[in-house]
Design a protein around this motif. Structure first.
Motif, short mmCIF file in Angstrom:
data_model
loop_
_atom_site.label_atom_id
_atom_site.label_comp_id
_atom_site.label_asym_id
_atom_site.label_seq_id
_atom_site.Cartn_x
_atom_site.Cartn_y
_atom_site.Cartn_z
N MET A 25 -3.51 4.03 6.81
CA MET A 25 -4.11 5.35 7.01
C MET A 25 -3.11 6.30 7.66
N LYS A 26 -2.35 5.81 8.62
CA LYS A 26 -1.36 6.65 9.29
C LYS A 26 -0.25 7.06 8.33
N PHE A 27 0.11 6.17 7.43
CA PHE A 27 1.14 6.48 6.43
C PHE A 27 0.69 7.65 5.55
N LEU A 28 -0.61 7.69 5.19
CA LEU A 28 -1.10 8.76 4.32
C LEU A 28 -1.08 10.11 5.03
N GLY A 29 -1.15 10.09 6.35
CA GLY A 29 -1.03 11.33 7.12
C GLY A 29 -2.31 12.14 7.14
N LYS A 30 -2.22 13.31 7.72
CA LYS A 30 -3.42 14.13 7.96
C LYS A 30 -3.95 14.80 6.71
N SER A 86 -10.08 8.20 20.55
CA SER A 86 -10.17 9.66 20.41
C SER A 86 -8.77 10.26 20.57
N VAL A 87 -7.90 9.86 19.67
CA VAL A 87 -6.50 10.31 19.75
C VAL A 87 -6.08 10.82 18.37
N ASP A 88 -4.91 11.44 18.30
CA ASP A 88 -4.36 11.87 17.03
C ASP A 88 -4.17 10.68 16.10
N LEU A 89 -4.28 10.95 14.81
CA LEU A 89 -4.09 9.91 13.80
C LEU A 89 -2.81 9.10 14.06
N SER A 90 -1.73 9.81 14.36
CA SER A 90 -0.43 9.13 14.52
C SER A 90 -0.39 8.24 15.77
N ASP A 91 -1.35 8.43 16.69
CA ASP A 91 -1.37 7.63 17.92
C ASP A 91 -2.37 6.48 17.88
N LEU A 92 -3.06 6.32 16.75
CA LEU A 92 -4.04 5.22 16.66
C LEU A 92 -3.34 3.88 16.82
N PRO A 93 -3.95 2.96 17.55
CA PRO A 93 -3.32 1.65 17.76
C PRO A 93 -3.30 0.81 16.48
N GLU A 94 -2.20 0.10 16.27
CA GLU A 94 -2.10 -0.81 15.12
C GLU A 94 -2.12 -2.26 15.59
N GLY A 95 -2.25 -2.48 16.88
CA GLY A 95 -2.28 -3.85 17.40
C GLY A 95 -3.02 -3.88 18.72
N GLY A 96 -3.01 -5.06 19.34
CA GLY A 96 -3.67 -5.19 20.63
C GLY A 96 -5.17 -5.36 20.54
N PHE A 97 -5.66 -5.70 19.34
CA PHE A 97 -7.11 -5.91 19.19
C PHE A 97 -7.48 -7.37 19.46
N GLY A 98 -6.48 -8.25 19.40
CA GLY A 98 -6.75 -9.68 19.42
C GLY A 98 -7.49 -10.17 20.65
N TRP A 99 -6.95 -9.87 21.84
CA TRP A 99 -7.60 -10.35 23.06
C TRP A 99 -8.94 -9.69 23.28
N ILE A 133 0.85 -1.21 0.00
CA ILE A 133 0.00 0.00 0.00
C ILE A 133 0.88 1.26 0.00
N ARG A 134 1.94 1.25 0.78
CA ARG A 134 2.87 2.39 0.79
C ARG A 134 3.44 2.63 -0.59
N GLU A 135 3.84 1.53 -1.23
CA GLU A 135 4.46 1.64 -2.56
C GLU A 135 3.45 2.15 -3.58
N ILE A 136 2.22 1.64 -3.52
CA ILE A 136 1.21 2.03 -4.50
C ILE A 136 0.82 3.50 -4.31
N CYS A 137 0.69 3.93 -3.06
CA CYS A 137 0.22 5.30 -2.80
C CYS A 137 1.30 6.34 -3.06
N GLY A 138 2.54 6.04 -2.75
CA GLY A 138 3.61 7.01 -2.95
C GLY A 138 3.30 8.34 -2.28
N ASN A 139 3.56 9.44 -2.96
CA ASN A 139 3.37 10.77 -2.36
C ASN A 139 2.06 11.42 -2.75
#
Lengths: 112, 158
Positions: free
Chosen positions: A66-71, B113-126, A33-39
């Motif tokens: 989603m985080k890679f794409l940024g705000k 309810s956090v910034d985009l960069s702070d959204l969790p990418e894991g820990g959903f399993g349990w 996804i990172r590669e496909i989206c690029g900049n």
């Protein structure tokens, strides 16, 4: 992992052709996804209509995309099956993403 | 009456037993999930129940591969399922590392309810496991991890 991409103005539609986004392919999914989206582009519509199963690793990979794409750019989801949408709903991740019923609906909707 | 099907399935009356021995890789977990789903479909388990079962078993088995066996291939673990009219009883047994503190992770839901960069990418399993199961128990016996739980069946066709 196979994807199909269609560019329409400033929207990039990425159709995931794999049937599963799971622990066996989550890292590969993120990298692709990172590669496909690029900049660019501004809006990315991830079409999941062919995806039958997504586990928590797959969910994490979609969040990472989603985080890679940024705000300043937007990742929107479309075509979630009942099974996939249940995982988003249970984890409340459905509140974080813009989710369209179909990719066509997403492409014709104005930017969220 | 006893009948046999693929992958160690045994039928006794209305109950069915399924067992799988799975290699400690994400790929083999995937293959086991596909086989189990096919078998449960054949046994007439409703789609929404099969969806919940697939999610829970995926998370349990991925945890074994990632945490008990530290993503090292070459080990195996056992999955035993007992399907009754209203419940699926499950048992996952592995020879890997014990759960930290010999207790199950809490699996709390995340604050989203956090910034985009702070959204969790894991820990959903349990969290998913706890949401979809009941009577969840863990025991460490003779250097083996035993995880046991039930998944109530809704018989919902949706």
């Amino acid at each position: 992992m196979d994807f199909e991409t269609v560019r329409q103005d400033d929207i990039l539609k990425i159709t995931v052709l794999a049937e599963r986004i799971d622990a066996a392919c989550a890292v590969q999914f993120k990298d692709c996804i990172r590669e496909i989206c690029g900049n660019e582009p501004k809006r990315v519509v991830l079409d999941l209509q062919k995806v039958d199963f997504l586990d928590s690793s797959g969910l994490g990979a979609v969040v990472a995309a989603m985080k890679f794409l940024g705000k300043d750019r937007q990742l929107e989801l479309a075509g979630l099956s009942d099974k996939v949408s249940r995982v988003f709903r249970l984890t409340r991740m459905d509140s974080v993403f813009t989710i369209h019923p179909t990719a066509d609906a997403a492409m014709s909707a104005s930017a969220a | 009456m006893l009948g046999h099907a693929a992958n160690g399935a045994v039928t006794s009356g209305t109950d069915h037993m399924l067992s799988e021995t799975v290699d400690s890789t994400a790929e083999d977990v995937r293959n086991a999930l596909i086989r189990i789903n096919d078998e449960l479909k054949r046994l007439g388990v409703a789609p929404s129940d099969r969806d919940a079962i697939e999610v829970v078993l995926a998370e349990c088995m991925n945890n074994v591969v990632e945490h008990a066996y530290c993503e090292r291939p070459g080990s195996r673990f056992d999955l035993k399922l007992h399907l009754s009219a209203d419940n699926l009883f499950c048992r996952v047994e592995d020879d890997g590392k014990p759960m930290p503190g010999l207790a199950l992770p809490s699996g709390k839901s995340h604050n989203l309810s956090v910034d985009l960069s702070d959204l969790p990418e894991g820990g959903f399993g349990w969290f998913l496991i706890r949401e979809l199961t009941c009577d969840l128990r863990y025991a460490r016996e003779r250097d083996r991890n035993n995880l046991m739980f039930q998944i109530p069946l809704s018989h919902d066709e949706g």
